[in-house]
Design an enzyme around this catalytic site. Sequence first.
Site, short mmCIF file in Angstrom:
data_model
loop_
_atom_site.label_atom_id
_atom_site.label_comp_id
_atom_site.label_asym_id
_atom_site.label_seq_id
_atom_site.Cartn_x
_atom_site.Cartn_y
_atom_site.Cartn_z
N LYS A 180 0.95 -1.13 0.24
CA LYS A 180 0.31 -0.07 -0.40
C LYS A 180 1.07 0.66 0.21
CE LYS A 180 -2.20 2.70 3.58
NZ LYS A 180 -1.83 3.86 2.32
N GLU A 255 7.31 0.53 12.70
CA GLU A 255 8.11 1.86 12.65
C GLU A 255 6.97 3.00 13.26
OE1 GLU A 255 11.07 1.38 12.81
OE2 GLU A 255 11.83 -1.23 12.61
N CYS A 289 11.34 10.19 11.12
CA CYS A 289 11.04 9.81 12.77
C CYS A 289 11.88 9.34 13.70
CB CYS A 289 10.17 8.45 12.85
SG CYS A 289 10.87 6.79 11.51
N GLU A 386 5.88 14.02 19.38
CA GLU A 386 6.41 14.35 17.40
C GLU A 386 5.81 15.54 17.37
OE1 GLU A 386 5.77 11.18 15.63
OE2 GLU A 386 7.99 10.95 14.85
C1 UN1 Z 1 16.18 8.29 7.68
O1 UN1 Z 1 16.73 8.42 8.51
O2 UN1 Z 1 17.34 8.20 6.79
O3 UN1 Z 1 9.68 7.03 8.73
C2 UN1 Z 1 15.01 7.68 7.33
C3 UN1 Z 1 10.24 8.05 8.93
C4 UN1 Z 1 11.50 6.73 9.44
C5 UN1 Z 1 13.50 6.32 8.51
C6 UN1 Z 1 13.76 7.78 8.43
N1 UN1 Z 1 11.38 5.52 9.18
O4 UN1 Z 1 11.14 9.13 8.30
#
Ligand code: UN1
Length: 484
Positions: A180, A255, A289, A386
């Site tokens: 998706k 994640e 993130c 966040e």
């Molecule tokens: C990065 O810092 O290059 O969604 C990858 C996000 C993380 C991936 C970060 N899962 O920002």
Amino acid sequence: MAETIAATAAANFIDGEFAPSSSGRTYQRVNPWRPSEPVGEFPSSTAEDVSAAVAAAERAFPDWARLSAAKRCAYLAGAADAIEGRVEEIARDMTREMGKPIRESRMEAARAAAIFRYFSGEGWRALGQVYEQSGTGAAVYTRRRSLGVVGLITPWNFPAAIPTWKAAPALAYGNAVVLKLATDAPLTGLHLARAFQETGLPHGVLNVVIGSGAEVGKALVVGPRVRAISFTGSVPVGHGVREQATRAGKRVQLELGGHNPLIVCGDADPQRAVEAAYAGAFWSAGQKCTATRRIYVHEALYDRFRQLFAERIASGHVGDPADPETEVGPIVNERQLEEVLAGVQRGRSEGGTLVVGGERADPEAYLIAPTVFEDVSDEAFLSCEEVFGPVTSLYRFQTLDEAIDRANAVRFGLSASIFTGSLEAAERFVDGIEVGIVHVNSQTAGADVHVPFGGSKASGYGPHEQGRAAIEFYTEEVTVYRDV
Ligand code: UN1
């Protein structure tokens, strides 16, 4: 050819064909730098489309799983070549649809090729271990095998890297995939489908469905024929996915968000730390993130760091993401823009002082100036939650133990960084910081393709992604007692 795929509503990829949603529904995506400019019309897919994709994946799975790893991996190598050959085109699409500065979009498109390249080799590795049975000495061995149909739910902020780092191991280990793509950035992910189409991947092995979490995501999460869900996105959505998927008996990998600290010790090179803070907090407009949300500076260095950071921001390039000089571009959409501005407002109302920024920086574009707060209390919203934009806060600290304790005092645990010349301080930090990814003298963001990526605490759930860790999620282990 990519342009025709991109510009039509027929952009789902099911059973080897690009097709519209069976509902005929579409939506329009606009360029966040110039919201009056449409990027294209895309399918607003439904549970029925997911069902067709899952059925195609189920049909394709047995033959795909039976193929040797070497043969499966050849398709990944082909996809790596195809993507490598059009990094620029993919980067331009990424920048246009979700506003990532072209410098970073190019790096990310190249990273997608590197991920496919890596897994085109990784998939050849050993799948088990041989032992002797304790009673007879005959062989007993372990063997990892594919799961079946896996559902991959991916976000808009890394629209090339994240779909790739989920799809590559899923395919290398013999699973069939329903991917998706996020409605805010479908164009970039479609390049993956196109690359595999060109390699002649058997139909149904990789399917791509574009649509909302409420329709497409939910159908994947509750659908009984999907064995596992890998999700990257926000904490509340992720926890909902975990509940529903677990109830349906699925394997789940999450994640989620982060609230990543950067600690600048008294002995750090301030200019180097400032560069890392700038990149960590503001590249991709802080929409990672792994972005730097809190910067703890030793009290002896605080004033100097604050001044250098403000100077770096003043000389930074903020604006059109298509300009190769631009370091900070727009926020992905209007709703996110409003949310970030509300976060800034809340920071002020809770006693934070703005060092720089805090306002919208363009009347049309969803652009927010790099924003730095100070005097934010450790319990304030900005210190704990966040805000997914170019917003970070400065804090003073006296001792490293205090800084580590404060850095750990959030529910998240994704990444963290320390700047110091002291090996002893670095080791204490590595031992004491409660995150999945630790940086010593580098910024909080970034993810090398061949090492595990994932958070602890509320930032993640299940095995980590990427590198050799990926086999954990995308295979199951079988133990075989072999007597003759
Ligand atoms: C990065 O810092 O290059 O969604 C990858 C996000 C993380 C991936 C970060 N899962 O920002």
